[in-house]
Design a protein around this motif. Structure first.
Motif, PDB file in Angstrom:
ATOM      1  N   MET A   1     -42.414 -63.561 -16.036  1.00  0.00           N
ATOM      2  CA  MET A   1     -42.931 -62.621 -15.070  1.00  0.00           C
ATOM      3  C   MET A   1     -43.635 -63.304 -13.910  1.00  0.00           C
ATOM      4  N   GLY A   2     -43.952 -64.580 -14.031  1.00  0.00           N
ATOM      5  CA  GLY A   2     -44.592 -65.275 -12.919  1.00  0.00           C
ATOM      6  C   GLY A   2     -46.100 -65.099 -12.919  1.00  0.00           C
ATOM      7  N   ILE A   3     -46.690 -65.078 -11.737  1.00  0.00           N
ATOM      8  CA  ILE A   3     -48.144 -65.028 -11.587  1.00  0.00           C
ATOM      9  C   ILE A   3     -48.720 -63.665 -11.953  1.00  0.00           C
ATOM     10  N   PHE A   4     -47.918 -62.623 -11.965  1.00  0.00           N
ATOM     11  CA  PHE A   4     -48.427 -61.289 -12.230  1.00  0.00           C
ATOM     12  C   PHE A   4     -48.476 -60.950 -13.720  1.00  0.00           C
ATOM     13  N   ASP A   5     -48.160 -61.905 -14.557  1.00  0.00           N
ATOM     14  CA  ASP A   5     -48.228 -61.674 -15.998  1.00  0.00           C
ATOM     15  C   ASP A   5     -49.693 -61.588 -16.415  1.00  0.00           C
ATOM     16  N   TRP A   6     -50.040 -60.655 -17.262  1.00  0.00           N
ATOM     17  CA  TRP A   6     -51.432 -60.425 -17.637  1.00  0.00           C
ATOM     18  C   TRP A   6     -52.005 -61.608 -18.403  1.00  0.00           C
ATOM     19  N   LYS A   7     -51.156 -62.358 -19.103  1.00  0.00           N
ATOM     20  CA  LYS A   7     -51.636 -63.518 -19.861  1.00  0.00           C
ATOM     21  C   LYS A   7     -52.182 -64.597 -18.930  1.00  0.00           C
ATOM     22  N   HIS A   8     -51.529 -64.783 -17.801  1.00  0.00           N
ATOM     23  CA  HIS A   8     -52.011 -65.770 -16.824  1.00  0.00           C
ATOM     24  C   HIS A   8     -53.378 -65.372 -16.274  1.00  0.00           C
ATOM     25  N   TRP A   9     -53.556 -64.089 -15.993  1.00  0.00           N
ATOM     26  CA  TRP A   9     -54.833 -63.621 -15.449  1.00  0.00           C
ATOM     27  C   TRP A   9     -55.962 -63.773 -16.468  1.00  0.00           C
ATOM     28  N   VAL A  10     -55.667 -63.579 -17.764  1.00  0.00           N
ATOM     29  CA  VAL A  10     -56.682 -63.752 -18.801  1.00  0.00           C
ATOM     30  C   VAL A  10     -57.114 -65.214 -18.871  1.00  0.00           C
ATOM     31  N   VAL A  11     -56.166 -66.132 -18.809  1.00  0.00           N
ATOM     32  CA  VAL A  11     -56.487 -67.563 -18.847  1.00  0.00           C
ATOM     33  C   VAL A  11     -57.321 -67.948 -17.626  1.00  0.00           C
ATOM     34  N   ILE A  12     -56.955 -67.457 -16.453  1.00  0.00           N
ATOM     35  CA  ILE A  12     -57.707 -67.757 -15.229  1.00  0.00           C
ATOM     36  C   ILE A  12     -59.125 -67.205 -15.337  1.00  0.00           C
ATOM     37  N   LEU A  13     -59.275 -65.995 -15.856  1.00  0.00           N
ATOM     38  CA  LEU A  13     -60.596 -65.397 -16.020  1.00  0.00           C
ATOM     39  C   LEU A  13     -61.463 -66.215 -16.976  1.00  0.00           C
ATOM     40  N   ILE A  14     -60.902 -66.676 -18.069  1.00  0.00           N
ATOM     41  CA  ILE A  14     -61.657 -67.489 -19.028  1.00  0.00           C
ATOM     42  C   ILE A  14     -62.101 -68.803 -18.388  1.00  0.00           C
ATOM     43  N   VAL A  15     -61.229 -69.441 -17.632  1.00  0.00           N
ATOM     44  CA  VAL A  15     -61.585 -70.692 -16.961  1.00  0.00           C
ATOM     45  C   VAL A  15     -62.705 -70.460 -15.944  1.00  0.00           C
ATOM     46  N   VAL A  16     -62.626 -69.389 -15.189  1.00  0.00           N
ATOM     47  CA  VAL A  16     -63.659 -69.086 -14.199  1.00  0.00           C
ATOM     48  C   VAL A  16     -64.998 -68.834 -14.874  1.00  0.00           C
ATOM     49  N   VAL A  17     -65.009 -68.097 -15.974  1.00  0.00           N
ATOM     50  CA  VAL A  17     -66.254 -67.828 -16.700  1.00  0.00           C
ATOM     51  C   VAL A  17     -66.830 -69.121 -17.263  1.00  0.00           C
ATOM     52  N   LEU A  18     -65.988 -70.014 -17.777  1.00  0.00           N
ATOM     53  CA  LEU A  18     -66.477 -71.280 -18.315  1.00  0.00           C
ATOM     54  C   LEU A  18     -67.037 -72.182 -17.217  1.00  0.00           C
ATOM     55  N   VAL A  19     -66.420 -72.174 -16.045  1.00  0.00           N
ATOM     56  CA  VAL A  19     -66.867 -73.043 -14.961  1.00  0.00           C
ATOM     57  C   VAL A  19     -68.156 -72.520 -14.340  1.00  0.00           C
ATOM     58  N   PHE A  20     -68.207 -71.248 -14.011  1.00  0.00           N
ATOM     59  CA  PHE A  20     -69.346 -70.707 -13.282  1.00  0.00           C
ATOM     60  C   PHE A  20     -70.410 -70.091 -14.181  1.00  0.00           C
ATOM     61  N   GLY A  21     -70.054 -69.572 -15.310  1.00  0.00           N
ATOM     62  CA  GLY A  21     -71.019 -68.905 -16.178  1.00  0.00           C
ATOM     63  C   GLY A  21     -71.148 -67.435 -15.820  1.00  0.00           C
ATOM     64  N   THR A  22     -71.525 -66.631 -16.783  1.00  0.00           N
ATOM     65  CA  THR A  22     -71.591 -65.193 -16.568  1.00  0.00           C
ATOM     66  C   THR A  22     -72.748 -64.801 -15.657  1.00  0.00           C
ATOM     67  N   LYS A  23     -73.866 -65.537 -15.713  1.00  0.00           N
ATOM     68  CA  LYS A  23     -75.018 -65.191 -14.893  1.00  0.00           C
ATOM     69  C   LYS A  23     -74.701 -65.359 -13.409  1.00  0.00           C
ATOM     70  N   LYS A  24     -74.050 -66.447 -13.063  1.00  0.00           N
ATOM     71  CA  LYS A  24     -73.712 -66.689 -11.658  1.00  0.00           C
ATOM     72  C   LYS A  24     -72.679 -65.676 -11.170  1.00  0.00           C
ATOM     73  N   LEU A  25     -71.710 -65.319 -12.016  1.00  0.00           N
ATOM     74  CA  LEU A  25     -70.715 -64.320 -11.641  1.00  0.00           C
ATOM     75  C   LEU A  25     -71.359 -62.954 -11.437  1.00  0.00           C
ATOM     76  N   LYS A  26     -72.373 -62.628 -12.254  1.00  0.00           N
ATOM     77  CA  LYS A  26     -73.083 -61.358 -12.098  1.00  0.00           C
ATOM     78  C   LYS A  26     -73.805 -61.326 -10.751  1.00  0.00           C
ATOM     79  N   ASN A  27     -74.431 -62.421 -10.379  1.00  0.00           N
ATOM     80  CA  ASN A  27     -75.130 -62.494  -9.096  1.00  0.00           C
ATOM     81  C   ASN A  27     -74.149 -62.373  -7.926  1.00  0.00           C
TER      82      ASN A  27
END
Length: 83
Positions: A1-27
């Motif tokens: 399905m390419g970039i629009f596959d939901w599995k890719h978005w879940v992996v990207i979201l997990i990486v972003v949360v690990l890099v920035f942290g939930t507190k910084k994302l909330k701000n």
């Protein structure tokens, strides 16, 4: 399905949360919301100001002052009459 596959978005979201942290994302989310609210408020104020200024200028203009209308004359051709 390419970039629009939901599995890719879940992996990207997990990486972003690990890099920035939930507190910084909330701000970041709350700052973005405040920015949008400020933008909407400024747009509403800009729309209201010209109406107020027009009302003030109409009340302050003397009655004997002449106003100029800028227009362009156009020739109107009438249809020929058949008598």
């Amino acid at each position: 399905m390419g970039i629009f596959d939901w599995k890719h978005w879940v992996v990207i979201l997990i990486v972003v949360v690990l890099v920035f942290g939930t507190k910084k994302l909330k701000n970041v989310g709350s700052d973005l919301g405040e920015t949008i609210k400020g933008f909407r408020k400024a747009m509403n104020e800009d729309e209201a100001k010209p109406d107020e200024q027009a009302t003030k200028s109409q009340t302050q203009t003397p009655l004997n002052q002449h106003n100029t209308i800028d227009a362009q004359a156009q020739k109107v051709e009438e249809p020929a009459r058949k008598d």
